[in-house]
Design an enzyme around this catalytic site. Structure first.
Site, PDB file in Angstrom:
ATOM      1  N   ASP A 103       0.887  -1.173   0.000  1.00  0.00           N
ATOM      2  CA  ASP A 103       0.000   0.000   0.000  1.00  0.00           C
ATOM      3  C   ASP A 103       0.918   1.215   0.000  1.00  0.00           C
ATOM      4  OD1 ASP A 103      -1.732   2.208   0.921  1.00  0.00           O
ATOM      5  OD2 ASP A 103      -3.188   0.651   1.399  1.00  0.00           O
ATOM      6  N   SER A 112     -12.540  -6.568  -5.026  1.00  0.00           N
ATOM      7  CA  SER A 112     -12.489  -5.101  -4.982  1.00  0.00           C
ATOM      8  C   SER A 112     -13.229  -4.450  -6.150  1.00  0.00           C
ATOM      9  CB  SER A 112     -11.036  -4.668  -4.921  1.00  0.00           C
ATOM     10  OG  SER A 112     -10.924  -3.492  -4.198  1.00  0.00           O
ATOM     11  N   ARG A 113     -12.603  -4.401  -7.304  1.00  0.00           N
ATOM     12  CA  ARG A 113     -13.262  -3.916  -8.514  1.00  0.00           C
ATOM     13  C   ARG A 113     -12.686  -4.677  -9.708  1.00  0.00           C
ATOM     14  NH1 ARG A 113     -16.692  -2.308  -5.761  1.00  0.00           N
ATOM     15  NH2 ARG A 113     -17.541  -0.216  -5.514  1.00  0.00           N
ATOM     16  N   GLU A 128     -18.896  -6.437 -15.513  1.00  0.00           N
ATOM     17  CA  GLU A 128     -20.003  -6.985 -14.718  1.00  0.00           C
ATOM     18  C   GLU A 128     -21.316  -6.239 -14.915  1.00  0.00           C
ATOM     19  OE1 GLU A 128     -18.279  -6.463 -10.679  1.00  0.00           O
ATOM     20  OE2 GLU A 128     -19.955  -5.106 -10.290  1.00  0.00           O
TER      21      GLU A 128
HETATM   22  P1  NAI Z   1     -10.127   2.078   1.753  1.00  0.00           P
HETATM   23  O1  NAI Z   1     -10.183   3.397   1.072  1.00  0.00           O
HETATM   24  O2  NAI Z   1     -10.340   1.984   3.219  1.00  0.00           O
HETATM   25  O3  NAI Z   1      -8.706   1.391   1.440  1.00  0.00           O
HETATM   26  C1  NAI Z   1      -8.130   1.334   0.185  1.00  0.00           C
HETATM   27  C2  NAI Z   1      -6.611   1.257   0.395  1.00  0.00           C
HETATM   28  O4  NAI Z   1      -6.013   1.019  -0.877  1.00  0.00           O
HETATM   29  C3  NAI Z   1      -5.997   2.540   0.962  1.00  0.00           C
HETATM   30  O5  NAI Z   1      -5.199   2.220   2.099  1.00  0.00           O
HETATM   31  C4  NAI Z   1      -5.140   3.075  -0.186  1.00  0.00           C
HETATM   32  O6  NAI Z   1      -3.950   3.713   0.260  1.00  0.00           O
HETATM   33  C5  NAI Z   1      -4.814   1.791  -0.922  1.00  0.00           C
HETATM   34  N1  NAI Z   1      -4.434   1.968  -2.309  1.00  0.00           N
HETATM   35  C6  NAI Z   1      -4.809   2.930  -3.187  1.00  0.00           C
HETATM   36  N2  NAI Z   1      -4.245   2.723  -4.378  1.00  0.00           N
HETATM   37  C7  NAI Z   1      -3.479   1.597  -4.251  1.00  0.00           C
HETATM   38  C8  NAI Z   1      -2.643   0.875  -5.147  1.00  0.00           C
HETATM   39  N3  NAI Z   1      -2.486   1.252  -6.433  1.00  0.00           N
HETATM   40  N4  NAI Z   1      -2.013  -0.231  -4.682  1.00  0.00           N
HETATM   41  C9  NAI Z   1      -2.171  -0.630  -3.397  1.00  0.00           C
HETATM   42  N5  NAI Z   1      -2.942   0.012  -2.509  1.00  0.00           N
HETATM   43  C10 NAI Z   1      -3.590   1.116  -2.945  1.00  0.00           C
HETATM   44  O7  NAI Z   1     -11.154   1.156   0.969  1.00  0.00           O
HETATM   45  P2  NAI Z   1     -11.887  -0.156   1.500  1.00  0.00           P
HETATM   46  O8  NAI Z   1     -13.124   0.217   2.244  1.00  0.00           O
HETATM   47  O9  NAI Z   1     -10.905  -1.048   2.137  1.00  0.00           O
HETATM   48  O10 NAI Z   1     -12.386  -0.798   0.122  1.00  0.00           O
HETATM   49  C11 NAI Z   1     -11.470  -1.310  -0.835  1.00  0.00           C
HETATM   50  C12 NAI Z   1     -12.229  -1.570  -2.121  1.00  0.00           C
HETATM   51  O11 NAI Z   1     -13.160  -2.659  -1.916  1.00  0.00           O
HETATM   52  C13 NAI Z   1     -13.150  -0.410  -2.564  1.00  0.00           C
HETATM   53  O12 NAI Z   1     -12.451   0.529  -3.314  1.00  0.00           O
HETATM   54  C14 NAI Z   1     -14.209  -1.107  -3.373  1.00  0.00           C
HETATM   55  O13 NAI Z   1     -13.801  -1.040  -4.716  1.00  0.00           O
HETATM   56  C15 NAI Z   1     -14.180  -2.549  -2.871  1.00  0.00           C
HETATM   57  N6  NAI Z   1     -15.444  -2.966  -2.271  1.00  0.00           N
HETATM   58  C16 NAI Z   1     -16.038  -4.124  -2.726  1.00  0.00           C
HETATM   59  C17 NAI Z   1     -17.231  -4.571  -2.174  1.00  0.00           C
HETATM   60  C18 NAI Z   1     -17.889  -5.837  -2.638  1.00  0.00           C
HETATM   61  O14 NAI Z   1     -19.089  -6.017  -2.386  1.00  0.00           O
HETATM   62  N7  NAI Z   1     -17.188  -6.744  -3.280  1.00  0.00           N
HETATM   63  C19 NAI Z   1     -17.905  -3.803  -1.125  1.00  0.00           C
HETATM   64  C20 NAI Z   1     -17.164  -2.641  -0.677  1.00  0.00           C
HETATM   65  C21 NAI Z   1     -15.984  -2.240  -1.257  1.00  0.00           C
END
Ligand code: NAI
Length: 338
Positions: A179, A238-239, A268
């Site tokens: 990260d 994630s996405r 999707e």
């Molecule tokens: P968050 O914002 O708390 O954490 C994301 C982390 O990724 C941050 O620490 C950031 O510094 C880091 N990051 C940014 N760019 C990066 C890169 N290129 N390489 C490595 N790390 C990087 O987000 P959270 O809540 O943990 O969610 C993560 C992802 O999960 C969301 O962006 C969303 O796309 C996905 N998600 C999927 C869901 C599902 O139903 N499958 C539901 C909710 C979220």
């Protein structure tokens, strides 16, 4: 004055969750019109006189759609999800539209689904269920591996990545993390931050938990797959756009990828959240993925627990009330400072 909300991509469970929260709050001044349609530049015309548009992960909020919304008087996009990669933020800001989201409704919910994918792929419980149902108690083909002492590489140590690491710690896994912004709480878990290439070349399981941005688009591609251990397990909750699907198909064919667990998929929006069981699916890459015995795909259900849905409804409605009261919280409104 009544605040009008046009709610897109509605499913019956959304309506139930939001109506339950609305009944509990005294927010009688909120009126929601639920549309089953996904939002795009055509369906945007439905939201005449709406103040807020409430959307989900596969609604399209590109410049053209946002221009139609602005012309209808919409001033606020309330995302009922965490990610906001489907919104053209520059266009929204230029049109004077604020964008809110639900940054942390229940990171543990998605983390637990990540573990469900890892454990199902590994221990073949989905195949065992069918075999035993049919009176087949043969074990050949169900061999797994012990998670204890395996190395898991977690990409993104935000809320969901951290919740996943805490669970993996309980399994006795070694954890490496990448990260750009290391977090002391994660280091205190005994997790080591390393460069992405070190993570990829050392991990038995790679799990993606970073947002989709221009920088992270196709983070997993032919070159990064080549860096991974032969037979790696790759998990993406994630996405979809984080992964180059064709490269992953090639990696599965060459057996460089030994297991693939997906809750998200780049295309999707054409498939997920719909019953297509009587249709001919036209997405050949998706269909190719389905042919591999070591691929497990769920249709973006990582968020889908009753606790998380209740929290999503509560925070989304609070965001709408905050917008209405002109007190938007910087943590939830993503383009306040633009
Ligand atoms: P968050 O914002 O708390 O954490 C994301 C982390 O990724 C941050 O620490 C950031 O510094 C880091 N990051 C940014 N760019 C990066 C890169 N290129 N390489 C490595 N790390 C990087 O987000 P959270 O809540 O943990 O969610 C993560 C992802 O999960 C969301 O962006 C969303 O796309 C996905 N998600 C999927 C869901 C599902 O139903 N499958 C539901 C909710 C979220």
């Amino acid at each position: 004055m009544t605040h009008k909300i046009a709610f897109f991509s509605t499913k019956s469970y959304d309506e139930t969750a939001f109506n339950q929260v609305l009944e509990k709050t005294s927010a009688q001044e909120i009126h929601i019109t639920y549309f089953p349609h996904t939002l795009d530049h055509d369906t945007a015309a439905l939201c005449d006189n709406a103040d807020t548009v409430c959307v989900f992960v596969n609604d399209t909020l590109d410049k053209t759609t946002l221009e139609v919304l602005a012309s209808k008087g919409v001033k606020h996009i309330a995302l009922r999800c965490a990610g906001f990669n489907n919104v053209d933020l520059d266009a929204a800001t230029a049109l004077g539209i604020l964008v809110s989201r639900v940054p942390a409704y229940s990171p543990e919910t998605v983390a637990e689904h990540t573990l469900a994918l890892i454990l199902t792929l590994n221990r073949n419980t989905h195949k065992a269920y069918n075999r035993v149902k049919e009176g087949n108690f043969e074990l050949a083909g169900l061999m797994g591996f012990t998670l204890h002492n395996k190395t898991v590489g977690v990409v993104g140590s935000g809320k969901i990545g951290k919740a996943t690491m805490k669970i993996l710690r309980g399994f006795g896994c070694e954890i490496l993390c990448y990260d750009p912004y290391p977090d002391n709480e994660v280091i205190a878990l005994g997790v080591e931050y390393v460069a992405l290439n070190t993570l990829l070349s050392s991990a038995d399981i790679v799990s993606l938990h970073c947002p989709l941005t221009e920088e992270s688009h196709h983070l997993i591609n032919a070159a990064s797959i080549d860096e991974m251990k032969k037979g790696v397990m790759l998990i993406n909750t994630s996405r979809g756009g984080l992964v180059d699907t064709q490269a992953v198909i090639d990696g599965l064919k060459s057996k460089q990828i030994g297991y693939l667990g997906l809750d998200v998929y780049e295309q999707e929006s054409e498939l997920f959240f719909k019953d297509l069981s009587d249709d001919i699916i036209q997405d050949d890459r998706f269909q190719r993925l389905q042919t591999f015995p070591n691929v497990l795909i769920t249709g973006h259900q990582g968020f889908f627990t009753r606790e998380a849905l209740g929290e999503i409804a509560t925070v989304t409605l609070n965001n709408i009330l905050d917008f209405q009261g002109n007190i938007p919280k910087p943590a939830n409104f993503v383009n306040l400072d633009r």
